[in-house]
Design a protein around this motif. Structure first.
Motif, PDB file in Angstrom:
ATOM      1  N   LEU A  74      32.751  32.710  36.965  1.00  0.00           N
ATOM      2  CA  LEU A  74      33.638  31.954  36.314  1.00  0.00           C
ATOM      3  C   LEU A  74      35.061  32.119  36.238  1.00  0.00           C
ATOM      4  N   ARG A  75      35.351  33.161  35.813  1.00  0.00           N
ATOM      5  CA  ARG A  75      36.923  33.751  35.722  1.00  0.00           C
ATOM      6  C   ARG A  75      37.582  33.639  37.098  1.00  0.00           C
ATOM      7  N   GLU A  76      36.841  33.994  38.002  1.00  0.00           N
ATOM      8  CA  GLU A  76      37.522  33.647  39.424  1.00  0.00           C
ATOM      9  C   GLU A  76      37.554  32.228  39.849  1.00  0.00           C
ATOM     10  N   ALA A  77      36.493  31.281  39.555  1.00  0.00           N
ATOM     11  CA  ALA A  77      36.845  30.165  39.687  1.00  0.00           C
ATOM     12  C   ALA A  77      37.764  29.183  38.920  1.00  0.00           C
ATOM     13  N   LEU A  78      37.840  29.613  37.762  1.00  0.00           N
ATOM     14  CA  LEU A  78      38.796  29.106  36.822  1.00  0.00           C
ATOM     15  C   LEU A  78      40.176  29.633  36.817  1.00  0.00           C
ATOM     16  N   LYS A  79      40.538  30.475  37.762  1.00  0.00           N
ATOM     17  CA  LYS A  79      41.817  31.188  37.489  1.00  0.00           C
ATOM     18  C   LYS A  79      42.973  30.277  37.718  1.00  0.00           C
ATOM     19  N   GLY A  80      43.880  30.376  36.891  1.00  0.00           N
ATOM     20  CA  GLY A  80      45.001  29.485  36.751  1.00  0.00           C
ATOM     21  C   GLY A  80      44.723  28.212  35.823  1.00  0.00           C
ATOM     22  N   LYS A  81      43.420  27.788  35.384  1.00  0.00           N
ATOM     23  CA  LYS A  81      43.114  26.931  34.637  1.00  0.00           C
ATOM     24  C   LYS A  81      42.665  27.079  33.376  1.00  0.00           C
ATOM     25  N   VAL A  82      41.597  28.009  33.331  1.00  0.00           N
ATOM     26  CA  VAL A  82      41.014  28.245  31.850  1.00  0.00           C
ATOM     27  C   VAL A  82      40.830  29.828  31.909  1.00  0.00           C
ATOM     28  N   GLU A  83      41.205  30.390  30.835  1.00  0.00           N
ATOM     29  CA  GLU A  83      41.143  31.935  30.841  1.00  0.00           C
ATOM     30  C   GLU A  83      39.564  32.252  30.301  1.00  0.00           C
ATOM     31  N   VAL A  84      38.942  33.084  31.144  1.00  0.00           N
ATOM     32  CA  VAL A  84      37.679  33.465  30.850  1.00  0.00           C
ATOM     33  C   VAL A  84      37.291  34.966  30.290  1.00  0.00           C
ATOM     34  N   ILE A  85      36.805  35.186  29.248  1.00  0.00           N
ATOM     35  CA  ILE A  85      36.687  36.276  28.503  1.00  0.00           C
ATOM     36  C   ILE A  85      35.362  36.760  28.291  1.00  0.00           C
ATOM     37  N   GLU A  86      35.139  38.034  28.374  1.00  0.00           N
ATOM     38  CA  GLU A  86      33.693  38.229  27.949  1.00  0.00           C
ATOM     39  C   GLU A  86      33.690  39.326  26.764  1.00  0.00           C
ATOM     40  N   LEU A  87      32.948  39.186  26.001  1.00  0.00           N
ATOM     41  CA  LEU A  87      32.692  39.938  24.521  1.00  0.00           C
ATOM     42  C   LEU A  87      31.395  40.715  24.663  1.00  0.00           C
ATOM     43  N   ALA A  88      31.436  42.099  25.011  1.00  0.00           N
ATOM     44  CA  ALA A  88      30.066  42.511  24.958  1.00  0.00           C
ATOM     45  C   ALA A  88      29.869  43.657  23.901  1.00  0.00           C
ATOM     46  N   PRO A  89      29.119  43.161  22.858  1.00  0.00           N
ATOM     47  CA  PRO A  89      28.891  44.243  21.567  1.00  0.00           C
ATOM     48  C   PRO A  89      28.008  45.286  21.908  1.00  0.00           C
TER      49      PRO A  89
END
Length: 254
Positions: free
Chosen positions: A165-180
């Motif tokens: 998702l991060r690669e697909a949306l690069k430049g459009k939507v920031e994609v962050i993973e939170l891993a507790p």
């Protein structure tokens, strides 16, 4: 990801990590929408925070997701951040044939749910300035807990999905993973007071400090989760697998 002036949707926002994220982002000057299955619990949170509103959502039900997304976009067109946090964790016995209802429910909630909700909102999010998606996974995405195999597998799948998702949306939507790591919440019975698990407040203090960094890290990783996150890269996967599962077993046994 900017830390104020957003309209943020948090699934599973009535308790645990979801509630903490909602309240802390609200305190930083964001409008926050929380979602969960029980409206009364959402209302309890919203009643004490002007600027938080709650909507019922069954994240395991595709029809509920579609109706929810339509309602949220209609009433809150300014929404620009989605935090996929809702999840369930169930213990399973892999040593015998069993009813797979728990496994199927876990997949529907933890994997299909965030994929479906992201899909329902993506056309809107790509039109919004400063848009972001935060997927809450787990340290168990990287080293599984044998007693909760489907949970661990869904979190591993969400980690992989988030990378794509991060690669697909690069430049459009920031994609962050939170891993507790293992955190003291009621994700499983008795977990909120279990020795050796990270106190929720301490976890959130570290998480919010990481969110405040510019640029925001692609992976929000508190120090304690590094033991799991980097086990394979550091060539210590097998001893880490044994240690984590032994620790979890002893913690559950008291």
């Amino acid at each position: 990801m900017k830390t104020s002036g957003n309209t943020i949707l948090v699934t599973g926002g009535a308790s645990g990590i979801g509630r903490e994220l909602a309240e802390r982002f609200h305190a930083q000057g964001n409008t926050v929408i929380i979602a969960g299955r029980r409206q009364e619990r959402l209302d309890e949170v919203a009643a004490t925070h002007d600027g938080i509103v709650g909507y019922a959502l069954d994240i395991a039900d595709p029809a509920s997701i579609d109706a929810f997304a339509e309602t949220v976009v209609r009433h809150h067109p300014e929404i620009n951040v989605l935090i996929n946090n809702a999840g369930v964790m169930m213990f399973e016995d892999l040593t015998r044939s069993r009813d797979l209802a728990d496994a199927e429910s876990t997949i529907a909630t933890n994997l299909l749910g965030p994929i479906r909700l992201t899909n329902a909102l993506i056309d809107h999010l790509t039109t919004r300035p400063d848009a972001a998606i935060v997927n809450v996974t787990s340290g168990l995405a990287f080293v599984p807990l044998i007693a909760t195999p489907t949970y661990s597998a869904t979190k591993a799948a969400m980690h992989s999905y988030t990378v794509s998702l991060r690669e697909a949306l690069k430049g459009k939507v920031e994609v962050i993973e939170l891993a507790p790591p293992a955190v003291q919440t009621e994700l499983t019975p008795g977990q909120s007071t279990r020795d050796g698990y990270m106190p929720l407040g301490d976890f959130m203090d570290e998480v919010m400090a990481l969110f405040s960094r510019q640029p925001t890290p692609a992976e929000i990783l508190v120090e304690k989760v590094g033991f799991l996150r980097f086990a394979e890269a550091e060539k210590r996967f097998d001893p880490t697998l044994a240690a984590v599962n032994d620790f979890a077993r002893r913690a559950r046994e008291g």
